[in-house]
Motif scaffolding. Structure first.
Motif, mmCIF file in Angstrom:
data_model
loop_
_atom_site.group_PDB
_atom_site.id
_atom_site.type_symbol
_atom_site.label_atom_id
_atom_site.label_comp_id
_atom_site.label_asym_id
_atom_site.label_seq_id
_atom_site.Cartn_x
_atom_site.Cartn_y
_atom_site.Cartn_z
ATOM 1 N N THR A 187 0.841 -1.199 0.000
ATOM 2 C CA THR A 187 0.000 0.000 0.000
ATOM 3 C C THR A 187 0.879 1.253 0.000
ATOM 4 O O THR A 187 1.891 1.323 0.707
ATOM 5 C CB THR A 187 -0.905 0.019 1.248
ATOM 6 N N ASP A 188 0.495 2.226 -0.787
ATOM 7 C CA ASP A 188 1.261 3.474 -0.889
ATOM 8 C C ASP A 188 1.260 4.190 0.464
ATOM 9 O O ASP A 188 0.221 4.658 0.939
ATOM 10 C CB ASP A 188 0.630 4.370 -1.963
ATOM 11 N N LYS A 189 2.422 4.268 1.094
ATOM 12 C CA LYS A 189 2.538 4.887 2.421
ATOM 13 C C LYS A 189 2.186 6.377 2.385
ATOM 14 O O LYS A 189 1.719 6.940 3.382
ATOM 15 C CB LYS A 189 3.965 4.715 2.960
ATOM 16 N N ARG A 190 2.403 7.006 1.235
ATOM 17 C CA ARG A 190 2.093 8.434 1.130
ATOM 18 C C ARG A 190 0.595 8.685 1.263
ATOM 19 O O ARG A 190 0.174 9.697 1.831
ATOM 20 C CB ARG A 190 2.610 8.983 -0.202
ATOM 21 N N LEU A 191 -0.205 7.749 0.741
ATOM 22 C CA LEU A 191 -1.656 7.890 0.876
ATOM 23 C C LEU A 191 -2.077 7.782 2.337
ATOM 24 O O LEU A 191 -2.962 8.512 2.798
ATOM 25 C CB LEU A 191 -2.364 6.815 0.043
ATOM 26 N N ILE A 192 -1.431 6.867 3.060
ATOM 27 C CA ILE A 192 -1.762 6.695 4.480
ATOM 28 C C ILE A 192 -1.378 7.941 5.270
ATOM 29 O O ILE A 192 -2.134 8.415 6.130
ATOM 30 C CB ILE A 192 -1.049 5.448 5.042
ATOM 31 N N GLU A 193 -0.196 8.484 4.989
ATOM 32 C CA GLU A 193 0.244 9.699 5.681
ATOM 33 C C GLU A 193 -0.677 10.870 5.361
ATOM 34 O O GLU A 193 -1.018 11.671 6.241
ATOM 35 C CB GLU A 193 1.684 10.032 5.273
ATOM 36 N N MET A 194 -1.093 10.974 4.116
ATOM 37 C CA MET A 194 -1.998 12.043 3.725
ATOM 38 C C MET A 194 -3.342 11.903 4.437
ATOM 39 O O MET A 194 -3.944 12.898 4.874
ATOM 40 C CB MET A 194 -2.200 12.022 2.203
ATOM 41 N N ALA A 195 -3.803 10.654 4.567
ATOM 42 C CA ALA A 195 -5.069 10.415 5.263
ATOM 43 C C ALA A 195 -4.969 10.836 6.726
ATOM 44 O O ALA A 195 -5.923 11.375 7.300
ATOM 45 C CB ALA A 195 -5.444 8.936 5.157
ATOM 46 N N LYS A 196 -3.788 10.605 7.338
ATOM 47 C CA LYS A 196 -3.592 11.014 8.730
ATOM 48 C C LYS A 196 -3.592 12.537 8.856
ATOM 49 O O LYS A 196 -4.171 13.099 9.791
ATOM 50 C CB LYS A 196 -2.275 10.446 9.259
ATOM 51 N N VAL A 197 -2.931 13.189 7.896
ATOM 52 C CA VAL A 197 -2.850 14.653 7.937
ATOM 53 C C VAL A 197 -4.241 15.274 7.847
ATOM 54 O O VAL A 197 -4.573 16.216 8.580
ATOM 55 C CB VAL A 197 -1.949 15.170 6.794
ATOM 56 N N TYR A 198 -5.069 14.731 6.962
ATOM 57 C CA TYR A 198 -6.408 15.284 6.763
ATOM 58 C C TYR A 198 -7.452 14.620 7.664
ATOM 59 O O TYR A 198 -8.644 14.864 7.507
ATOM 60 C CB TYR A 198 -6.821 15.138 5.296
ATOM 61 N N ARG A 199 -6.977 13.788 8.591
ATOM 62 C CA ARG A 199 -7.835 13.143 9.580
ATOM 63 C C ARG A 199 -9.010 12.399 8.936
ATOM 64 O O ARG A 199 -10.164 12.538 9.329
ATOM 65 C CB ARG A 199 -8.363 14.176 10.578
ATOM 66 N N VAL A 200 -8.671 11.618 7.936
ATOM 67 C CA VAL A 200 -9.684 10.787 7.274
ATOM 68 C C VAL A 200 -10.100 9.677 8.231
ATOM 69 O O VAL A 200 -9.243 9.054 8.869
ATOM 70 C CB VAL A 200 -9.118 10.176 5.973
ATOM 71 N N PRO A 201 -11.400 9.419 8.377
ATOM 72 C CA PRO A 201 -11.862 8.358 9.292
ATOM 73 C C PRO A 201 -11.203 7.014 8.974
ATOM 74 O O PRO A 201 -10.939 6.692 7.814
ATOM 75 C CB PRO A 201 -13.374 8.306 9.035
ATOM 76 N N ARG A 202 -10.940 6.251 10.053
ATOM 77 C CA ARG A 202 -10.256 4.962 9.909
ATOM 78 C C ARG A 202 -11.006 4.023 8.969
ATOM 79 O O ARG A 202 -10.398 3.290 8.191
ATOM 80 C CB ARG A 202 -10.123 4.313 11.293
ATOM 81 N N SER A 203 -12.336 4.059 9.039
ATOM 82 C CA SER A 203 -13.136 3.167 8.191
ATOM 83 C C SER A 203 -12.912 3.462 6.711
ATOM 84 O O SER A 203 -12.822 2.548 5.887
ATOM 85 C CB SER A 203 -14.624 3.310 8.528
#
Length: 248
Positions: A142-158
């Motif tokens: 999985t692209d780690k950059r997408l995960i980091e971006m999701a954390k920055v924008y506080r995307v829900p875990r689901s």
């Protein structure tokens, strides 16, 4: 419609090739002609014991598929999230994957004997490792950059799990499903042949003992036909699933 014609043309080529080879070999004990096998197939499908055996085999296949996919995805998902756990468990999973089916058959016969459970256990042990590793690899790539971006924008875990992680494992998982669908029929029937008490594999064993070669081919044709039907249903389901992740 064009694909249907190609499919039917392929079946016709197989039928013609089979007929020619049967004529050249000229031995019904080695390769009966397709018309004889077709007549035997129709005749056998009218027998209640054959239909019962087919239902039993299909029930085993259903249990194996459900168990393999469910536990394979869950275990692979959590293994893929943790590098340490993955590195520790991967060698053991590879060992299980490398064990020959005949070894599992021998062990299962020692423990559970002849019955319904043996073929199911053997099939799960043979197919589960591939699903686990395919899922784990999908998670790890999985692209780690997408995960980091999701954390920055506080995307829900689901949403992270559904749109990022599941989106990443879909190609590997679908590839694993293709392998499982292609092999589960063979594994279950072979296991029934060796340690089953009922099922298509057992009928093949009885046909071999009575030297009814046309029945062996007829029972095999039943499994092949059902396998092709299930594969086409799966492909239809896969295309719908892929659209959810905008992959097709």
């Amino acid at each position: 419609m064009e694909n249907l014609w190609k499919y039917l043309t392929g079946i016709l080529v197989i039928f013609i090739t089979w007929t020619v080879l049967s004529f050249l070999i000229s031995s019904q004990l080695i390769l009966p002609d397709p018309l004889m096998v077709l007549k035997t197939l129709i005749s056998e499908l009218q027998k209640s014991e054959v239909l019962e055996a087919l239902v039993i085999t299909l029930s085993k296949i259903g249990v194996v598929l459900a168990t393999t996919v469910t536990f394979g995805v869950l275990i692979g998902f959590f293994i893929g999230l943790n590098d340490v756990v993955y590195d520790i468990l991967r060698p053991g999973i590879l060992v299980i994957q490398a064990v020959p089916i005949i070894t599992w058959l021998a062990l299962v016969m020692f423990i559970w004997g002849i019955g319904w459970l043996g073929p199911v256990i053997v099939s799960i042990l043979s197919l589960l490792p591939h699903t686990i590793l395919s899922t784990a690899i999908g998670i790890r790539t999985t692209d780690k950059r997408l995960i980091e971006m999701a954390k920055v924008y506080r995307v829900p875990r689901s949403k992270v799990i559904r749109n990022i992680y599941l989106g990443s494992i879909v190609p590997q998982l679908l590839s694993a499903l293709q392998v499982i669908i292609g092999n589960v029929w063979k594994v279950v029937v072979v296991a029934e042949y060796m340690c089953g008490d009922k099922g298509i594999g057992v009928l093949i064993a009885w046909a071999r003992q009575s030297v009814a070669v046309e029945k062996v081919y007829a029972y095999t044709a039943i499994i092949i036909l059902i396998g092709l039907i299930v594969e086409n249903i799966l492909n239809h389901f896969v295309r719908k699933l892929l659209k959810n992740w905008e992959l097709v």
